[in-house]
Design a protein around this motif. Structure first.
Motif, PDB file in Angstrom:
ATOM      1  N   GLN A 298       0.190   1.212  -9.821  1.00 38.29           N
ATOM      2  CA  GLN A 298      -1.231   1.902  -9.586  1.00 38.29           C
ATOM      3  C   GLN A 298      -0.950   3.391  -9.132  1.00 38.29           C
ATOM      4  OE1 GLN A 298      -3.574   0.004  -6.704  1.00 38.29           O
ATOM      5  NE2 GLN A 298      -4.007  -1.857  -7.833  1.00 38.29           N
ATOM      6  N   ALA A 299      -0.065   3.540  -8.401  1.00 37.66           N
ATOM      7  CA  ALA A 299       0.367   4.869  -7.841  1.00 37.66           C
ATOM      8  C   ALA A 299       0.623   5.911  -8.962  1.00 37.66           C
ATOM      9  CB  ALA A 299       1.430   4.791  -6.648  1.00 37.66           C
ATOM     10  N   LEU A 300       1.528   5.321  -9.801  1.00 35.76           N
ATOM     11  CA  LEU A 300       2.023   6.258 -11.004  1.00 35.76           C
ATOM     12  C   LEU A 300       0.756   6.584 -11.900  1.00 35.76           C
ATOM     13  CD1 LEU A 300       5.338   4.521 -11.844  1.00 35.76           C
ATOM     14  CD2 LEU A 300       4.984   6.734 -10.796  1.00 35.76           C
ATOM     15  N   ASP A 301      -0.140   5.406 -12.307  1.00 35.51           N
ATOM     16  CA  ASP A 301      -1.137   5.665 -12.880  1.00 35.51           C
ATOM     17  C   ASP A 301      -2.274   6.617 -12.397  1.00 35.51           C
ATOM     18  OD1 ASP A 301      -0.171   3.802 -14.731  1.00 35.51           O
ATOM     19  OD2 ASP A 301      -1.679   2.092 -13.967  1.00 35.51           O
ATOM     20  N   HIS A 302      -2.317   6.661 -11.048  1.00 34.00           N
ATOM     21  CA  HIS A 302      -3.304   7.316 -10.261  1.00 34.00           C
ATOM     22  C   HIS A 302      -2.811   8.982 -10.303  1.00 34.00           C
ATOM     23  CE1 HIS A 302      -5.990   7.849  -6.467  1.00 34.00           C
ATOM     24  NE2 HIS A 302      -5.911   8.798  -7.193  1.00 34.00           N
ATOM     25  N   LEU A 303      -1.620   9.064 -10.028  1.00 32.42           N
ATOM     26  CA  LEU A 303      -0.831  10.371 -10.076  1.00 32.42           C
ATOM     27  C   LEU A 303      -0.975  10.978 -11.574  1.00 32.42           C
ATOM     28  CD1 LEU A 303       2.278   9.761  -8.160  1.00 32.42           C
ATOM     29  CD2 LEU A 303       0.191  11.198  -7.726  1.00 32.42           C
TER      30      LEU A 303
ATOM     31  N   VAL B  17       4.555  -4.980  -4.731  1.00 28.93           N
ATOM     32  CA  VAL B  17       5.257  -3.962  -4.618  1.00 28.93           C
ATOM     33  C   VAL B  17       5.159  -3.344  -6.108  1.00 28.93           C
ATOM     34  CG1 VAL B  17       7.382  -2.635  -4.277  1.00 28.93           C
ATOM     35  CG2 VAL B  17       6.571  -4.387  -2.497  1.00 28.93           C
ATOM     36  N   ALA B  18       5.726  -3.959  -7.053  1.00 31.64           N
ATOM     37  CA  ALA B  18       5.633  -3.203  -8.560  1.00 31.64           C
ATOM     38  C   ALA B  18       4.270  -2.763  -8.893  1.00 31.64           C
ATOM     39  CB  ALA B  18       6.370  -4.384  -9.335  1.00 31.64           C
TER      40      ALA B  18
ATOM     41  N   GLN C 165       0.814  -1.239   0.011  1.00 33.66           N
ATOM     42  CA  GLN C 165       0.046  -0.026  -0.021  1.00 33.66           C
ATOM     43  C   GLN C 165       0.836   1.342   0.041  1.00 33.66           C
ATOM     44  OE1 GLN C 165      -2.571   0.129   3.525  1.00 33.66           O
ATOM     45  NE2 GLN C 165      -3.774   1.795   2.606  1.00 33.66           N
ATOM     46  N   ILE C 166       0.377   2.263  -0.756  1.00 35.27           N
ATOM     47  CA  ILE C 166       1.032   3.683  -0.731  1.00 35.27           C
ATOM     48  C   ILE C 166       0.047   4.689  -0.438  1.00 35.27           C
ATOM     49  CG2 ILE C 166       2.243   5.199  -2.345  1.00 35.27           C
ATOM     50  CD1 ILE C 166       3.209   2.953  -4.149  1.00 35.27           C
ATOM     51  N   VAL C 167       0.043   5.312   0.603  1.00 33.91           N
ATOM     52  CA  VAL C 167      -0.578   6.276   1.227  1.00 33.91           C
ATOM     53  C   VAL C 167       0.113   7.482   1.464  1.00 33.91           C
ATOM     54  CG1 VAL C 167      -2.035   7.030   3.293  1.00 33.91           C
ATOM     55  CG2 VAL C 167      -1.958   4.641   2.439  1.00 33.91           C
ATOM     56  N   VAL C 168      -0.336   8.652   1.137  1.00 37.71           N
ATOM     57  CA  VAL C 168       0.093  10.057   1.243  1.00 37.71           C
ATOM     58  C   VAL C 168      -0.760  10.758   2.261  1.00 37.71           C
ATOM     59  CG1 VAL C 168       0.781  12.100  -0.007  1.00 37.71           C
ATOM     60  CG2 VAL C 168       1.067   9.958  -1.159  1.00 37.71           C
TER      61      VAL C 168
END
Length: 110
Positions: free
Chosen positions: A94-99, A88-89, A50-53
């Motif tokens: 997903q995070a890159l696509d979301h950004l 992780v990959a 998970q990546i959370v900001v």
């Protein structure tokens, strides 16, 4: 992501299955954990990433990526560092696509 060959899952885990420190990948800090069962199922370990900001102004959490992968194949399971690496990959992607999607919403200058 670098796999630690001295660790069964490729990363150091604490007693409840959380990575002792986030995995650093492509500029993201990825939280990883291994659970010994999926909700409603027994003996089906999963690896989650998970990546959370956090918003520094009000501490609101924004999730950029979340992946859960089953860690068994052919009816059996054993610690598999490749599943951790895949989770992780996929989470980073997903995070890159979301950004990218968020950036596409920004009005273009004339």
């Amino acid at each position: 992501m670098d796999i630690d060959p001295n660790q069964p899952w490729g990363i150091a885990l604490d007693y409840v299955g959380r990575a002792r420190q986030p995995v650093q990948e492509q500029g993201f800090s990825v939280d990883v954990w291994v659970a010994d069962a999926s909700p409603g199922q027994r003996d089906t370990p999963t690896v989650s990433a998970q990546i959370v900001v956090l918003d520094p102004n009000d501490w609101t959490a924004y999730q950029l990526g979340m992946v859960s992968k089953q860690a068994y194949s052919a009816g059996t399971w054993a610690p598999n560092p490749n599943v951790v690496q895949q989770a992780v990959a996929e989470c980073v992607q997903q995070a890159l696509d979301h950004l990218d999607w968020l950036a596409s919403l920004r009005p273009q200058n004339p």
